[in-house]
Motif scaffolding. Sequence first.
Motif, PDB file in Angstrom:
ATOM      1  N   TYR A  43     -21.093  84.217  58.395  1.00  0.00           N
ATOM      2  CA  TYR A  43     -19.790  84.016  57.761  1.00  0.00           C
ATOM      3  C   TYR A  43     -19.340  82.561  57.821  1.00  0.00           C
ATOM      4  O   TYR A  43     -18.341  82.183  57.218  1.00  0.00           O
ATOM      5  N   SER A  80     -15.505  79.445  69.929  1.00  0.00           N
ATOM      6  CA  SER A  80     -14.572  80.054  70.890  1.00  0.00           C
ATOM      7  C   SER A  80     -14.632  79.478  72.295  1.00  0.00           C
ATOM      8  O   SER A  80     -13.758  79.784  73.119  1.00  0.00           O
ATOM      9  N   ASN A 131      -9.262  85.873  69.021  1.00  0.00           N
ATOM     10  CA  ASN A 131      -8.722  85.025  67.951  1.00  0.00           C
ATOM     11  C   ASN A 131      -7.198  85.077  67.854  1.00  0.00           C
ATOM     12  O   ASN A 131      -6.558  84.049  67.646  1.00  0.00           O
ATOM     13  N   ASN A 183      -9.201  86.443  60.020  1.00  0.00           N
ATOM     14  CA  ASN A 183      -8.367  85.468  60.736  1.00  0.00           C
ATOM     15  C   ASN A 183      -7.053  85.221  60.008  1.00  0.00           C
ATOM     16  O   ASN A 183      -6.005  85.028  60.634  1.00  0.00           O
ATOM     17  N   TYR A 206      -6.421  76.120  64.505  1.00  0.00           N
ATOM     18  CA  TYR A 206      -7.462  76.925  65.156  1.00  0.00           C
ATOM     19  C   TYR A 206      -8.841  76.557  64.601  1.00  0.00           C
ATOM     20  O   TYR A 206      -9.800  76.346  65.353  1.00  0.00           O
ATOM     21  N   TYR A 251     -15.804  88.704  75.002  1.00  0.00           N
ATOM     22  CA  TYR A 251     -15.415  89.742  74.060  1.00  0.00           C
ATOM     23  C   TYR A 251     -15.487  91.116  74.737  1.00  0.00           C
ATOM     24  O   TYR A 251     -15.187  91.231  75.924  1.00  0.00           O
ATOM     25  N   VAL A 269     -19.323  81.888  68.755  1.00  0.00           N
ATOM     26  CA  VAL A 269     -20.271  82.347  67.737  1.00  0.00           C
ATOM     27  C   VAL A 269     -21.320  81.311  67.358  1.00  0.00           C
ATOM     28  O   VAL A 269     -22.310  81.642  66.706  1.00  0.00           O
TER      29      VAL A 269
HETATM   30  N1  GLU Z   1     -14.012  80.144  64.422  1.00  0.00           N
HETATM   31  C1  GLU Z   1     -14.675  81.350  64.818  1.00  0.00           C
HETATM   32  C2  GLU Z   1     -13.940  82.536  64.248  1.00  0.00           C
HETATM   33  O1  GLU Z   1     -12.757  82.634  64.350  1.00  0.00           O
HETATM   34  C3  GLU Z   1     -14.780  81.403  66.296  1.00  0.00           C
HETATM   35  C4  GLU Z   1     -15.111  82.750  66.815  1.00  0.00           C
HETATM   36  C5  GLU Z   1     -15.927  82.721  68.051  1.00  0.00           C
HETATM   37  O2  GLU Z   1     -16.572  81.731  68.386  1.00  0.00           O
HETATM   38  O3  GLU Z   1     -15.917  83.737  68.718  1.00  0.00           O
HETATM   39  O4  GLU Z   1     -14.513  83.385  63.679  1.00  0.00           O
END
Ligand code: GLU
Length: 316
Positions: A43, A80, A131, A183, A206, A251, A269
């Motif tokens: 994505y 993240s 998030n 998001n 963000y 997570y 990610v």
């Molecule tokens: N910018 C990514 C998102 O919001 C970071 C998510 C992550 O690293 O977990 O999808």
Amino acid sequence: MSKSGFGVSTIPSTGLTTLTQAQLNAWAVQAKAQTQGSQLPDYIPLLAQANSTWFAVEIRGINGQMLSAGDITLSFPLMSVVKPFVLLFLLEQSGAQAVFAFVGMEPSDEPFNSLTQLEADQGWPRNPMINSGAIALANRLPGSDARSRCETLRQWLNQRSNCHLFLDEAMLKSVRSLPNERNRAIANRLAESGYVDSMETALDTYNHVCCLSGTVADLSSLGLLLVQNYKAILPENRRLVNSLMTTCGLYQASSRFAVQVGVPTKSGVSGAMLSVVPSQGAIACYSPALDEAGNSKAGLFLLRQLAQALELSVFG
Ligand code: GLU
């Protein structure tokens, strides 16, 4: 700074300082093998262009010891992994009471970008490591726009930890190139519940901070900010961040990992992963191949080996 290994002193038989370069090399080879046949997240198009077999690790101890293995010249976006540092910055600037007026401390069993969790909580962001919480906190960073807020955070982190984070403009462009409806919906819901004033600026901030980038050397230096008695960070703030990394940092895999491994860890990610071993040092890993929960496969593997062999669990 010694590059010759942690294993110079023979007195303690466990702990990060007993790790040798030979041990690390052997585990790095095994960790890299975990990446075979893995998928990359698609994505964010630039993340999908990474090589799924990349692997790098750097470990820094509080007394300046340093060991590394793998492709340590690679740079990568924190994604993240920046979340604990947004939290740390705000705690240092405004104190816990002000920060936790806008975000909770509870873990979530839902994925990192879950709207369902936010809806179930009536728009209250559960914790700073997912998030919703990170977008709410991005909204609290000082500055009138996303770029200046990100720059303030970047400079603060670089000064405090002597690292060289930079904003990866190509990554930011890539993040923006595909609509991230999840998001956007999270930011919208946060605006409805009053935890975010400008949803566009919060989301843009963000996205900017997630694209702060560096190498495993930068990440391990950054990690030392969270290692006890090492840098000018208030101990209570360090404890808060480390506790939230333990309970929420991986997570929905967080609680299982806390029980099995017991080392405060945050993943992203991009395949970035940072672990903090209080009073001992920081372990920074980068390997883009992810498991189903979105955590670096090789990073988790390596950490399990290190934690088990060196008895790193914070729970004794
Ligand atoms: N910018 C990514 C998102 O919001 C970071 C998510 C992550 O690293 O977990 O999808």
